[in-house]
Design a protein around this motif. Structure first.
Motif, short mmCIF file in Angstrom:
data_model
loop_
_atom_site.label_atom_id
_atom_site.label_comp_id
_atom_site.label_asym_id
_atom_site.label_seq_id
_atom_site.Cartn_x
_atom_site.Cartn_y
_atom_site.Cartn_z
N ALA A 125 63.96 27.30 32.24
CA ALA A 125 65.31 27.75 32.57
C ALA A 125 65.90 28.65 31.50
CB ALA A 125 66.22 26.55 32.79
N ILE A 126 65.35 28.60 30.29
CA ILE A 126 65.84 29.50 29.24
C ILE A 126 65.54 30.93 29.67
CG2 ILE A 126 65.47 30.25 26.87
CD1 ILE A 126 64.82 27.51 26.08
N PRO A 127 66.53 31.83 29.48
CA PRO A 127 66.20 33.22 29.76
C PRO A 127 65.03 33.66 28.89
CG PRO A 127 68.54 32.95 29.35
CD PRO A 127 67.92 31.63 29.09
N THR A 159 69.24 36.18 36.86
CA THR A 159 69.22 37.63 37.04
C THR A 159 70.45 38.28 36.41
OG1 THR A 159 68.22 37.11 39.15
CG2 THR A 159 68.71 39.37 38.73
N SER A 160 71.62 37.65 36.58
CA SER A 160 72.82 38.30 36.05
C SER A 160 72.76 38.34 34.52
CB SER A 160 74.08 37.58 36.53
OG SER A 160 74.19 36.33 35.91
N VAL A 161 72.21 37.28 33.92
CA VAL A 161 72.09 37.28 32.47
C VAL A 161 71.11 38.35 32.00
CG1 VAL A 161 71.33 35.92 30.50
CG2 VAL A 161 72.80 34.89 32.19
N ALA A 162 70.00 38.45 32.74
CA ALA A 162 69.01 39.46 32.37
C ALA A 162 69.60 40.86 32.53
CB ALA A 162 67.76 39.32 33.23
N SER A 203 81.02 37.19 30.11
CA SER A 203 80.14 36.28 30.82
C SER A 203 79.07 35.85 29.82
CB SER A 203 79.50 36.96 32.02
OG SER A 203 78.51 37.87 31.59
N LEU A 204 78.29 34.85 30.20
CA LEU A 204 77.26 34.39 29.26
C LEU A 204 76.31 35.52 28.92
CD1 LEU A 204 76.54 30.87 30.76
CD2 LEU A 204 77.79 31.42 28.70
N GLY A 205 76.05 36.37 29.91
CA GLY A 205 75.15 37.49 29.67
C GLY A 205 75.74 38.50 28.70
N THR A 206 77.02 38.83 28.86
CA THR A 206 77.59 39.84 27.97
C THR A 206 77.73 39.30 26.55
OG1 THR A 206 79.80 39.22 28.70
CG2 THR A 206 78.81 41.09 29.78
N VAL A 246 73.10 28.74 29.22
CA VAL A 246 72.34 29.25 30.37
C VAL A 246 71.16 28.33 30.65
CG1 VAL A 246 70.90 31.13 31.21
CG2 VAL A 246 72.98 31.64 29.97
N ALA A 247 70.45 27.94 29.58
CA ALA A 247 69.27 27.10 29.76
C ALA A 247 69.65 25.75 30.35
CB ALA A 247 68.56 26.92 28.43
N LEU A 248 70.77 25.19 29.88
CA LEU A 248 71.17 23.87 30.39
C LEU A 248 71.59 23.95 31.85
CD1 LEU A 248 73.09 22.11 27.49
CD2 LEU A 248 70.96 21.42 28.57
N ILE A 249 72.36 24.98 32.18
CA ILE A 249 72.75 25.13 33.59
C ILE A 249 71.50 25.29 34.44
CG2 ILE A 249 74.00 26.56 35.25
CD1 ILE A 249 75.89 27.36 33.04
#
Lengths: 327, 377
Positions: free
Chosen positions: A144-146, B230-233, B246-249, B275-278
């Motif tokens: 789950a980690i990016p 995807t949104s984070v990437a 956002s977590l990504g930004t 992100v990983a925990l979600i």
């Protein structure tokens, strides 16, 4: 042959769909690529406007049909236009430089992850409730980690702090790419950490899937019959259970390929690996639309080809698919 | 007599009647519970986060001492390069990311239900066509296409991202739901509804779709997972609205300003771990939903303990569960607060003076001897 032909037709349709989507996106999106580039580089002369238009192919000469067929023709001749950001380099040249890197790294790492995950999945499914089965939720955390986040942390730990691996790049500075051992050694050394990252982030997915199919297969009567015959556990596991569980796993491999490959490509950015991911980042940050479009096509086609290879493997390993063919 | 509560009766029949089995929560596999709890915490953080966040996430404190300040009392998660509070950014980031993910999940799942059910129900050429489209979009890798779409968009705000992610997020769900619809389309209750003259949309909405709830839930969870990843990437490679948090930004800024190289783990680690925990909670939830539908996938711990052997071969006959696995210390303590524990305690007193509550009740009810190793002291 029926199965293979049908799949081939499907991939041709998919490729055509990708081509068409790629053709219409710049024409349908509200933005204007030329204006975006003009605003990005304010010192461009206004006269560059038309030049850019012509270069990006948004000047729309001729009818839509005419444009469409010119475009298809161009793609078949690997003529993707000229890169805006690395002018006057041709997009096809840039792609040719980067594709081998990505193909080797991401391809090898994905295959390793798949085999490793499948093997672990067999073990976890067979020893259901064993220790391997119980660490699975922990592995899901890694899944789950990016990708890029894990990659950044690994770079910091193993390359910056411990100096075990190089920080990035595809090979050490000073080498000239070519087929000689010192360069290949350096390239392999530089690819260990990126490959490790891809494997660690994607292995849990394969493992979970294989475990689930394995558990379902173990419940089948023929496995029980094999066990009752007194066959050795190893034979029951590999010849009876795992062999049959492999078909859904391989099918899943084909479908998940696109997702895994996309993630791996993003990860290249962290390692400044000279592959297609880094090229994509450059294209995005500099609004290099021809490059972006070509990269999309290349990734899509590669995934389609890989999918077709998976189908061929399926025919090879699974007699059920072969018998479908005869029908 | 009127005072005698039926639930406390030791009559097996009375117990059977009143005790309708454990509730949904208790039936959930442990994995799903852990996932639901973690996700719940993040949803809570998303709801109340911006209200309790100590600072404005965008506020740049100009005092030089606050640049890359390590966590302390005033800034629980430290500050960024320009003196912004990381905790405040994180709280609004969680909200924005979850908002996006749930919106995409809802829209894409709705699309996949519509496409999947329509394809399976209409059949014929429509089925072929819709299946082909969803299969094609399944093999075309989504991320490069998303990058292309967002790259051409002049503004890359939240709404645009939601729309683009939803447009590409439905094929997987549609495929699964189509298969399920095909399986139940010819069941008797559907034919019965058709015979009674129900209109097609009513059959679809009230007969077919309710039978696919677990599948739809799984597909929703999957889509949410896809949307977050995807949104984070996308934000990481610079395709997001960088005026919002956002977590990504946050990760983008942390990465582009060399947070890790400067040793500012408090800036870099929290969004990634969030992100990983979600993501983990969603994967756990999905596995749990899977296990609920397919009990074989469940952890075999309980059964192996009951059968009294340390290891159960997968091909052994399924051990009959005479007792639910005894709770651990912590779980037992937590359970002692629940309403059902009260009933159990009373029942236990009535049947046996000591022993584990549930096992005693079950064994008394079944009138069957426990397997030798089943009773644990």
């Amino acid at each position: 042959m029926g199965f293979i032909v049908r799949r081939l037709v499907f991939y041709v349709v998919a490729a055509w769909a990708a081509l068409t989507v790629n053709f219409f996106i710049p024409r349908a999106m509200p933005g204007n690529a030329v204006e975006a580039i003009m605003s990005k580089f304010p010192n461009l002369q206004p006269s560059a406007f038309h030049a850019l238009q012509a270069m990006l192919g948004v000047a729309h000469p001729g009818s839509l049909w005419h444009q469409y067929f010119t475009y298809i023709d161009d793609v078949f001749h690997f003529n993707f236009g000229v890169s805006v950001s690395q002018y006057p380099a041709k997009v096809s040249t840039l792609l040719g430089q980067t594709i081998p890197w990505t193909l080797t790294l991401v391809g090898a790492a994905t295959v390793i992850a798949f085999f490793l995950g499948t093997a672990l999945g067999i073990a976890a499914g067979w020893r259901h409730g064993g220790w391997l089965d119980r660490v699975l939720p922990g592995l899901m955390f890694f899944q789950a980690i990016p990708y890029f986040f894990l990659a950044l942390i690994l770079v910091d730990l193993l390359a910056v702090t411990v100096h075990l691996f190089p920080i990035g790049q595809g090979y050490a500075a000073g080498y000239v790419p070519g087929w000689h051992w010192s360069f290949i050694g350096s390239a392999i050394y530089h690819s260990v950490l990126p490959a490790f990252t891809i494997v660690i982030t994607s292995v849990a997915g394969w493992m979970l899937q294989m475990r689930n199919v394995m558990i379902t297969t173990i419940g089948e009567d023929y496995v029980l019959a094999a066990q009752a015959k007194g066959l050795s556990s190893r034979r029951v596991v590999f010849t009876y259970a795992a062999r049959n569980a492999l078909l859904p796993q391989l099918q899943g491999f084909g479908l998940a390929l696109g997702f895994v490959v996309s993630g791996a490509i993003i990860m290249e950015i962290v390692f400044s690996y000279p592959g297609i991911g880094l090229l994509l980042l450059n294209a995005v940050t500099s609004n290099d639309y021809p490059l972006m479009q070509a990269i999309f096509l290349v990734i899509t086609f590669t995934v389609l080809v890989a999918n077709f290879v998976v189908d061929l493997v399926l025919v090879l390993v699974d007699p059920r698919v072969r018998s479908q063919e005869g029908a | 007599m009127a005072l005698a509560l039926p639930a406390i009766s030791t009559e097996p029949s009375a117990l059977e009647d009143k005790h309708r089995g454990p509730g949904l929560w208790r039936r959930l596999p442990p994995k799903a519970k852990v996932g639901a709890v973690i996700l719940g915490l993040f949803v809570l953080a998303a709801i109340i986060g911006p209200m309790v966040s100590p600072y404005d996430p965008g506020f740049q404190d100009p005092s030089p001492g606050l640049s890359l300040h390590a966590p302390d009392g005033a800034h629980l998660l430290g500050t960024t390069q320009s003196g912004q509070d990381v905790l405040s950014q994180l709280l609004s980031g969680i909200r924005l990311t979850l908002e996006l993910a749930f919106a995409v999940g809802a829209i894409a799942t709705a699309l996949s239900v519509i496409v999947g059910v329509t394809a399976a129900f209409l059949g014929g050429i429509w089925d072929e066509l819709l299946s082909l489209v969803s299969n094609v979009f399944l093999v075309i890798p989504a991320l490069p296409l998303l990058i292309l779409l967002l790259g051409y968009l002049p503004q890359k705000g939240q709404t645009a991202t939601i729309v683009v992610l939803s447009v590409l997020g439905w094929p997987w769900g549609a495929r699964v739901i189509r298969a399920q619809t095909l399986a139940i389309r010819n069941r008797d209750f559907v034919s019965a509804a058709r015979e009674t003259g129900e209109r097609t949309w009513r059959i679809l909405a009230f007969e077919i779709v309710p039978n696919e709830v677990s599948l739809i839930a799984a597909s929703f969870v999957n889509t949410v997972l896809y949307a977050i990843a995807t949104s984070v990437a996308l934000a990481f490679i610079g395709l997001a609205d960088f005026s919002s948090w956002s977590l990504g930004t946050i990760l983008y800024w942390a990465q582009s300003q060399q947070a890790l190289q400067l040793g500012a783990w408090w800036w870099f680690a929290p969004p990634g771990i969030a992100v990983a925990l979600i993501g983990t909670s969603l994967v756990l939830l999905n596995t749990g939903i899977d296990e609920l539908g397919n009990p074989r996938l469940r952890d075999a711990n309980g059964s192996s303990r009951v059968s009294g052997r340390r290891r159960v071969r997968p091909t052994d006959p399924t051990p009959v569960l005479l007792e639910t696995p005894p709770r651990g210390r912590l779980a037992g303590f937590a359970h002692s607060f629940s309403r059902s524990s009260l009933l159990e305690r009373d029942r236990t007193r009535a049947t046996r003076p000591a022993g584990r509550a549930r096992s005693a009740v079950r064994s008394a009810r079944r009138q069957a001897p426990l397997l030798p190793g089943g009773e644990q002291q």
